[in-house]
Scaffold this motif. Structure first.
Motif, PDB file in Angstrom:
ATOM      1  N   UNK A 216       0.843  -1.195   0.000  1.00 11.98           N
ATOM      2  CA  UNK A 216       0.000   0.000   0.000  1.00 11.98           C
ATOM      3  C   UNK A 216       0.877   1.244   0.000  1.00 11.98           C
ATOM      4  N   UNK A 217       0.476   2.210  -0.815  1.00 16.78           N
ATOM      5  CA  UNK A 217       1.250   3.449  -0.875  1.00 16.78           C
ATOM      6  C   UNK A 217       0.926   4.292   0.356  1.00 16.78           C
ATOM      7  N   UNK A 218       1.947   4.896   0.965  1.00 12.58           N
ATOM      8  CA  UNK A 218       1.740   5.787   2.101  1.00 12.58           C
ATOM      9  C   UNK A 218       1.387   5.056   3.384  1.00 12.58           C
ATOM     10  N   UNK A 219       1.467   3.745   3.391  1.00 14.08           N
ATOM     11  CA  UNK A 219       1.219   2.986   4.626  1.00 14.08           C
ATOM     12  C   UNK A 219       2.433   2.097   4.823  1.00 14.08           C
ATOM     13  N   UNK A 220       3.382   2.595   5.534  1.00  9.62           N
ATOM     14  CA  UNK A 220       4.665   1.947   5.602  1.00  9.62           C
ATOM     15  C   UNK A 220       4.552   0.502   6.100  1.00  9.62           C
ATOM     16  N   UNK A 281      -2.064   1.342  -4.285  1.00 10.72           N
ATOM     17  CA  UNK A 281      -1.030   0.350  -3.983  1.00 10.72           C
ATOM     18  C   UNK A 281      -0.082   0.217  -5.170  1.00 10.72           C
ATOM     19  N   UNK A 282       1.057  -0.426  -4.901  1.00 13.84           N
ATOM     20  CA  UNK A 282       2.006  -0.678  -5.983  1.00 13.84           C
ATOM     21  C   UNK A 282       1.606  -1.971  -6.671  1.00 13.84           C
ATOM     22  N   UNK A 283       1.374  -1.901  -7.979  1.00 18.26           N
ATOM     23  CA  UNK A 283       0.986  -3.096  -8.728  1.00 18.26           C
ATOM     24  C   UNK A 283       2.132  -4.090  -8.798  1.00 18.26           C
ATOM     25  N   UNK A 284       1.813  -5.344  -9.047  1.00 16.76           N
ATOM     26  CA  UNK A 284       2.860  -6.367  -9.058  1.00 16.76           C
ATOM     27  C   UNK A 284       3.810  -6.236 -10.242  1.00 16.76           C
ATOM     28  N   UNK A 285       3.407  -5.537 -11.290  1.00 17.74           N
ATOM     29  CA  UNK A 285       4.270  -5.439 -12.484  1.00 17.74           C
ATOM     30  C   UNK A 285       4.283  -4.010 -13.027  1.00 17.74           C
ATOM     31  N   UNK A 286       4.394  -3.045 -12.135  1.00 16.57           N
ATOM     32  CA  UNK A 286       4.340  -1.647 -12.544  1.00 16.57           C
ATOM     33  C   UNK A 286       5.408  -1.256 -13.553  1.00 16.57           C
ATOM     34  N   UNK A 287       6.503  -2.019 -13.574  1.00 16.95           N
ATOM     35  CA  UNK A 287       7.619  -1.659 -14.443  1.00 16.95           C
ATOM     36  C   UNK A 287       7.371  -2.035 -15.902  1.00 16.95           C
ATOM     37  N   UNK A 288       6.316  -2.798 -16.178  1.00 18.65           N
ATOM     38  CA  UNK A 288       6.084  -3.236 -17.566  1.00 18.65           C
ATOM     39  C   UNK A 288       5.518  -2.093 -18.401  1.00 18.65           C
ATOM     40  N   UNK A 289       5.877  -2.072 -19.696  1.00 19.97           N
ATOM     41  CA  UNK A 289       5.355  -1.012 -20.568  1.00 19.97           C
ATOM     42  C   UNK A 289       3.829  -0.940 -20.557  1.00 19.97           C
ATOM     43  N   UNK A 290       3.167  -2.120 -20.539  1.00 27.02           N
ATOM     44  CA  UNK A 290       1.706  -2.134 -20.591  1.00 27.02           C
ATOM     45  C   UNK A 290       1.083  -1.435 -19.382  1.00 27.02           C
ATOM     46  N   UNK A 291       1.839  -1.385 -18.259  1.00 24.04           N
ATOM     47  CA  UNK A 291       1.305  -0.821 -17.024  1.00 24.04           C
ATOM     48  C   UNK A 291       1.550   0.687 -16.891  1.00 24.04           C
ATOM     49  N   UNK A 292       2.182   1.234 -17.905  1.00 22.45           N
ATOM     50  CA  UNK A 292       2.556   2.640 -17.796  1.00 22.45           C
ATOM     51  C   UNK A 292       1.324   3.522 -17.551  1.00 22.45           C
ATOM     52  N   UNK A 293       1.436   4.359 -16.520  1.00 24.36           N
ATOM     53  CA  UNK A 293       0.362   5.307 -16.247  1.00 24.36           C
ATOM     54  C   UNK A 293      -0.809   4.740 -15.472  1.00 24.36           C
ATOM     55  N   UNK A 294      -0.808   3.464 -15.180  1.00 23.75           N
ATOM     56  CA  UNK A 294      -1.941   2.889 -14.452  1.00 23.75           C
ATOM     57  C   UNK A 294      -1.812   3.207 -12.962  1.00 23.75           C
ATOM     58  N   UNK A 295      -2.876   3.776 -12.397  1.00 21.79           N
ATOM     59  CA  UNK A 295      -2.901   4.018 -10.950  1.00 21.79           C
ATOM     60  C   UNK A 295      -3.705   2.895 -10.312  1.00 21.79           C
ATOM     61  N   UNK A 296      -3.047   2.087  -9.479  1.00 27.15           N
ATOM     62  CA  UNK A 296      -3.729   0.944  -8.855  1.00 27.15           C
ATOM     63  C   UNK A 296      -4.413   1.384  -7.574  1.00 27.15           C
ATOM     64  N   UNK A 297      -5.691   1.027  -7.458  1.00 30.17           N
ATOM     65  CA  UNK A 297      -6.360   1.419  -6.221  1.00 30.17           C
ATOM     66  C   UNK A 297      -7.330   0.339  -5.744  1.00 30.17           C
ATOM     67  N   UNK A 298      -7.738   0.511  -4.512  1.00 30.70           N
ATOM     68  CA  UNK A 298      -8.671  -0.445  -3.918  1.00 30.70           C
ATOM     69  C   UNK A 298     -10.086   0.015  -4.253  1.00 30.70           C
ATOM     70  N   UNK A 299     -10.867  -0.909  -4.780  1.00 32.04           N
ATOM     71  CA  UNK A 299     -12.257  -0.566  -5.123  1.00 32.04           C
ATOM     72  C   UNK A 299     -13.219  -1.403  -4.274  1.00 32.04           C
ATOM     73  N   UNK A 300     -14.449  -0.966  -4.272  1.00 29.91           N
ATOM     74  CA  UNK A 300     -15.477  -1.626  -3.468  1.00 29.91           C
ATOM     75  C   UNK A 300     -16.284  -2.581  -4.361  1.00 29.91           C
ATOM     76  N   UNK A 301     -16.484  -3.808  -3.865  1.00 33.37           N
ATOM     77  CA  UNK A 301     -17.268  -4.788  -4.648  1.00 33.37           C
ATOM     78  C   UNK A 301     -18.001  -5.703  -3.661  1.00 33.37           C
ATOM     79  N   UNK A 302     -19.276  -5.483  -3.478  1.00 37.34           N
ATOM     80  CA  UNK A 302     -20.007  -6.259  -2.460  1.00 37.34           C
ATOM     81  C   UNK A 302     -20.024  -7.764  -2.729  1.00 37.34           C
ATOM     82  N   UNK A 303     -19.715  -8.192  -3.969  1.00 34.86           N
ATOM     83  CA  UNK A 303     -19.755  -9.628  -4.285  1.00 34.86           C
ATOM     84  C   UNK A 303     -18.477 -10.362  -3.912  1.00 34.86           C
ATOM     85  N   UNK A 304     -17.503  -9.658  -3.339  1.00 33.51           N
ATOM     86  CA  UNK A 304     -16.261 -10.352  -2.980  1.00 33.51           C
ATOM     87  C   UNK A 304     -16.592 -11.477  -2.004  1.00 33.51           C
ATOM     88  N   UNK A 305     -16.173 -12.688  -2.371  1.00 36.49           N
ATOM     89  CA  UNK A 305     -16.498 -13.859  -1.554  1.00 36.49           C
ATOM     90  C   UNK A 305     -15.606 -13.899  -0.328  1.00 36.49           C
TER      91      UNK A 305
END
Ligand SMILES: [Zn+2]
Ligand SMILES: [Zn+2]
Length: 1020
Positions: A216-220, A281-305
């Motif tokens: 998580x970013x900003x949560x040491x 949060x820091x994505x698992x493959x942020x260094x890949x070209x395909x991931x450029x510019x993607x901001x990873x964040x936590x979203x809400x989904x009530x169906x999470x099992x």
């Protein structure tokens, strides 16, 4: 002297007999005569769901084809005119995959190198070949169809009808191109529709099971813990979803998980899911070209099992369908990591690796960067391609869809008017319709319905071509090479855009094969076709394969909707769905009025049949070794709502049971020949003439009851009830009528012959749709001597039987119950049936009083009296196979109560114990009477047998044994029924001389002497 009846051998040789009957039908043109006879009769419209002409048929196909044939034959016997059109499904993925295999091609690139025209030719050849194979197998099975007039779904005519449908849905605004996450087969290189992914295609597969840290970013020192079984999706991760209403805990290793998934954990901190939403949060493959510019964040989904994984779900919208839906709601970027063949695209770090090959490199990479919490393996159920069994993946692609929204309710309304057998499948259909998604109709393949979609690059108009004529009108070039409406030829015909007139080309996609099969209620019956064209359906790829006509609209009006269709239950989401979709769209009506559907076929031990497991049975093998009749019997005896356990074991049982029918016919033939007795055809209409005894009247009533029961069973589309009714009829005929009447046949009693002949012939007529070969064979033997009889049972129509005498049937049923109980009592006391006894006392079967002689004779007792039976000692035990499932854990208490004799006997023959009412069939009852009496009881009837033997009874018992032994010797010596013998009995039996007359009469002996120590016979 020529016999009236040709003799029947000891047992039927099903194989030879069936081939002979096929040859006879062919020679005599029986089927054509039947059609001629019914022409102009009331119509019975059946539409055949096409079988794919891609392989020999399987024994599960033979089940369906048997049912189709049974009801067509039944309706024909009742005088209905029918179409008898068989259908072959011819194009689409299933044919392509098999042709690829045969040619050794294993990718789309290889097909294109091979050449599409050549590939199309091979596909057509395969269809033509297997259409022939299936036809031959179906004929052998006894299926009557108009075999030269089959419909083939790849004809230009069929294709044109689908085009017309597609144009109509486009005009209604239902057709759209969707950028969607779809289930994808990497080997076939195409998407798979919702109705093609189902439980049967899930396989137990092993995959990695990874727990991964998303810091998580900003949560040491804090991170999300996620779980995945598809490492290839991680480079496409853009978000992590939590259940906003669930509790999450921070563990001492610094990772967050749902508390429910690690309830024992010592929590450093606790938070509601909603409190985590929005964290980056820091994505698992942020260094890949395909991931450029993607901001990873936590979203809400009530169906999470909250029952597996970590309660935090890694989201990759380009690699999962729910993920894709979430991307729309949360405006997430969609990264699609796979190409058409399921390999990693450039930019995702593992260029060109398949989803399997990428597993270890991903794990190693995560491990090296300290993100891997745990890597294990998991075996789980995973969907595979229904054609090639390759594990499926998700891809986001552009596919063509037909929206289901507007047609959903009309289809539900149409289904409300359909009569389903068994009835509860109607609800299954409703469930499917309520939940069906939009129809994904495009496949990125070759030999299939060419989708007639011509998008214009200039003005954006989508032109949908609705007919060949329209294509010709709009074509810019290429018509001269258009052999048929298939790729590659169709691709060479660009058209003028209907919007701006500029040249537009067809999209390369072909259609879902269920469009091909779904259109047949319109295309084969000539819906809205102006003119009846003989052989007009044999167009395009179908030329030379069929002579099917293209009828006109008046014909369609006559034959649409089908009165009845029948396919396996899985067709609810396939063929029943697609024909309903297309017919309701075009005509507003359901294409069928009634449906018979049925469950799956398994092997006789209840396992699925697989060639690789060695338990599959080939149709030809079954036809040769069981015979078609026995196969058909096995299919027809099956309740449709349960799986059929098909095999050689059950076939053996059926063969044995059919012997009872065979032996009954043989009995009639043998004795009638001795007496030179001739049947009278008119007896079938009026019932056997003559001075009928009670037993004769009973058999006539029994026969009429069979006709009545069988008619009702056919009319409710339940062959299982036909088979049950026929089985019990044959049992009655053989084990009651014939056994009770043997002497009359011996004495040449005309009335007995007439009655038995009547019953047998009527019975054969009734069962002939189920078992056409044996019925026809025996029927021909039994009626050959009647000048007026039609040559085939199938030309004899349906028996017109009077209402049965129910009082008489009930009487005899009572008598048989008493006799059955008497036998049980004998068996319990260990007294064999041949031993005469003095007295039987009957309690509780009043009507049986009129049949005292029969009872005495059957049970070999001198006297039958009716009075109360003293059967004070009753032992009751639970009938476990019945009671076990019903009572479950209560069974123990009931069993104990019964054992302790703490029960109450009920008037219906049942018992009450431990607070449960137990029916007569749920318990096993053993009764003991007074000393020297054997007692048995059931259903409120009790009988007691005096088992005491005096000298006279003992001697008579020996006489019966002797007669039995002599008759066995006669049989073993191969004597004819009329041959006379000299009989020598052992000296030790000299005291039986007093019974010589009786012995001589029963054994056709001209003399009875006592000499030596052995029993001997000599033919005179
Ligand atoms: Zn596949
Ligand atoms: Zn245009």
């Amino acid at each position: 002297m020529a016999h009236v009846f040709s003799r029947l051998p000891d047992k039927p040789d099903h194989y030879t007999l069936e081939l002979e009957i096929l040859e006879t039908w062919e020679r005599e043109g029986t089927f054509e005569k039947l059609r001629e006879r019914n022409r102009g009769g009331p119509r019975f419209s059946f539409i055949d769901g096409p079988i794919t002409a891609n392989n020999p048929m399987g024994v599960h196909h033979a089940w369906g084809r048997t049912l189709k044939d049974v009801f067509q034959r039944y309706k024909a016997l009742r005088g209905f005119e029918e179409r008898y059109q068989n259908g072959f499904d011819c194009q689409g993925l299933w044919v392509e995959v098999e042709v690829e295999k045969a040619l050794g091609l294993n990718s789309k690139r290889e097909i294109e190198e091979y050449g599409l025209a050549e590939f199309a030719a091979r596909c057509r050849e395969r269809v033509a070949h297997y259409a022939e194979v299936i036809t031959e197998q179906s004929r052998r099975l006894g299926m009557w169809m108009d075999w030269d007039a089959d419909y083939y779904t790849f004809t230009d005519t069929n294709i044109e009808y689908i085009w017309r449908f597609l144009k109509a849905v486009h005009e209604r605004g239902w057709l759209y191109q969707g950028h969607r996450s779809t289930v994808w087969c990497p080997r076939c290189g195409t998407s798979i529709s919702q109705h093609e992914v189902f439980s049967g295609e899930y396989k137990e597969l092993e995959h990695p099971s990874l727990h991964v840290r998303f810091p998580l970013k900003g949560r040491d020192g804090e991170a999300l813990a996620i779980w995945t079984t598809t490492p290839w999706t991680l480079p496409a991760n853009v978000a992590a979803a939590v259940n906003p209403f669930a509790e999450y805990v921070l563990r001492d290793d610094g990772t967050w998980v749902a508390q429910a998934l690690d309830p024992e954990v010592r929590a450093l901190r606790q938070a509601l899911g909603a409190e985590l939403v929005g964290l980056e949060y820091e994505g698992p493959f942020d260094h890949l070209p395909a991931q450029e510019g993607v901001v990873h964040r936590v979203i809400s989904w009530p169906d999470v099992a909250l029952d597996e994984g970590t309660g935090i779900v890694h989201i990759a919208p380009g690699a999962g369908s729910e993920d894709f839906e979430l991307s729309r709601i949360h405006e997430l970027p969609v990264l699609g990591p796979l190409d058409e063949s399921g390999r990693m695209l450039p930019g995702f770090g593992f260029d060109g690796l398949s989803t399997d090959e990428v597993e270890q490199p991903v794990i190693d990479d995560l491990d090296r960067r300290g993100l891997l919490l745990d890597a294990g393996r998991i075996v789980h159920r995973y969907p595979t391609c229904w054609r090639c069994t390759t594990p499926l993946v998700f891809r986001v692609v552009d596919d063509w869809f037909i929206s289901a929204e507007e047609i959903r309710q009309p289809m539900l309304d149409a289904n409300a008017g359909v009569e389903w057998t068994p009835a509860f499948y109607s609800k299954r259909m409703d469930d499917w319709l309520r939940n069906m998604g939009d129809w994904n109709i495009s496949r990125k393949r070759y030999f299939g319905l060419p989708l007639p979609f011509y998008p214009c690059e200039e003005c954006g108009t989508l032109t949908v071509i609705g007919s060949r004529a329209e294509l010709e009108e709009r074509a810019v070039s290429g018509l001269e090479q258009l052999e048929e409406l298939h790729r590659p030829w169709i691709d060479e015909v660009p058209i003028a855009c209907s919007g701006c007139g500029i040249e537009a080309r067809r999209i390369p996609e072909v259609g879902d094969a269920w469009l091909d099969a779904g259109i047949v209620p319109l295309s084969t019956l000539g819906w809205e076709n102006a003119e009846y064209v003989p052989q007009g359906y044999a167009t395009g790829a179908g030329k030379g394969l069929t002579t099917a006509d293209l009828p006109d609209h008046a014909y369609w009006e006559n034959w649409f909707p089908a009165d009845w269709v029948s396919e396996m239950r899985e067709q609810i989401r396939l063929w029943f769905y697609s024909i309903s979709f297309m017919s309701v769209t075009m005509t507003g009506r359901s294409p069928y009025g009634r449906v018979l559907t049925y469950e799956k076929l398994l092997d006789e031990t209840g396992r699925e049949m697989h060639r690789s497991w060695g338990n599959a049975i080939e149709v030809n093998e079954a036809l040769d070794q069981m015979g078609a009749d026995v196969m058909r019997w096995q299919y027809c005896a099956q309740p449709p709502d349960r799986n059929l356990l098909f095999g050689f074991g059950p076939a053996q049982e059926i063969r044995k049971r059919l012997l009872t029918l065979w032996n009954s016919a043989r009995f009639l033939v043998d004795y009638a020949n001795i007496e030179n007795w001739k049947p009278d055809w008119d007896d079938l209409a009026s019932g056997p003439a003559g001075d009928l005894q009670t037993l004769d009247r009973w058999l006539v009533a029994r026969t009429n009851a069979l006709v009545e029961e069988a008619t009702a069973s056919y009319e409710s589309w339940l062959t299982v009830n036909v088979v049950r009714a026929f089985d019990s009829f044959v049992e009655d005929l053989s084990n009651w009528y014939i056994r009770r009447s043997r002497r009359r046949f011996w004495d040449g009693d005309e009335t007995a012959f007439r009655t038995l002949w009547y019953a047998l012939v009527q019975g054969l007529r009734v069962v002939s749709p189920v078992m056409p070969f044996l019925s026809e064979h025996v029927w021909r033997r039994l009626t050959a001597a009647c000048a007026d009889a039609p040559e085939s049972v199938f030309l004899a129509g349906w028996p017109d039987a009077a209402a049965p005498d129910r009082a008489l049937l009930a009487d005899v049923a009572d008598v048989r119950r008493v006799v059955e109980l008497g036998r049980q009592a004998r068996a319990a006391a260990g007294v064999k049936l041949r031993q005469p006894l003095r007295t039987l006392v009957v309690d509780g079967a009043a009507v049986a009083q009129a049949h005292v002689e029969e009872i005495a004779d059957e049970l070999r007792v001198k006297e039958v009296t009716f009075s109360e039976v003293d059967a004070s000692e009753v032992r009751v035990r639970p009938n476990l196979p019945v009671l076990g499932p019903k009572l479950g854990r209560e069974l123990g208490a009931v069993r104990a109560a019964l054992e302790a004799r703490e029960f109450e006997e009920l008037p219906d023959g049942g018992f009450r114990a431990a607070g449960h009412e137990l029916g007569p069939d749920e318990v096993l009852v053993e009764r003991r009477g007074k000393e020297g009496w054997a007692v048995a009881g059931a259903d409120g009837v009790t009988v007691a047998l005096d088992t005491h033997l005096d000298d006279e009874l003992e001697r008579e018992g020996r006489v019966y044994d002797l007669i039995h032994a002599v008759n066995t010797m006669r049989k073993e010596a191969g004597l004819e029924l009329t041959d006379r013998v000299k009989l020598t009995i052992p000296e030790a039996d000299a005291d039986l001389h007093a019974y010589s007359d009786w012995i001589a009469r029963e054994t056709l002996a001209v003399s009875v002497d006592a000499d030596g120590s052995e029993l001997r016979i000599a033919k005179v």
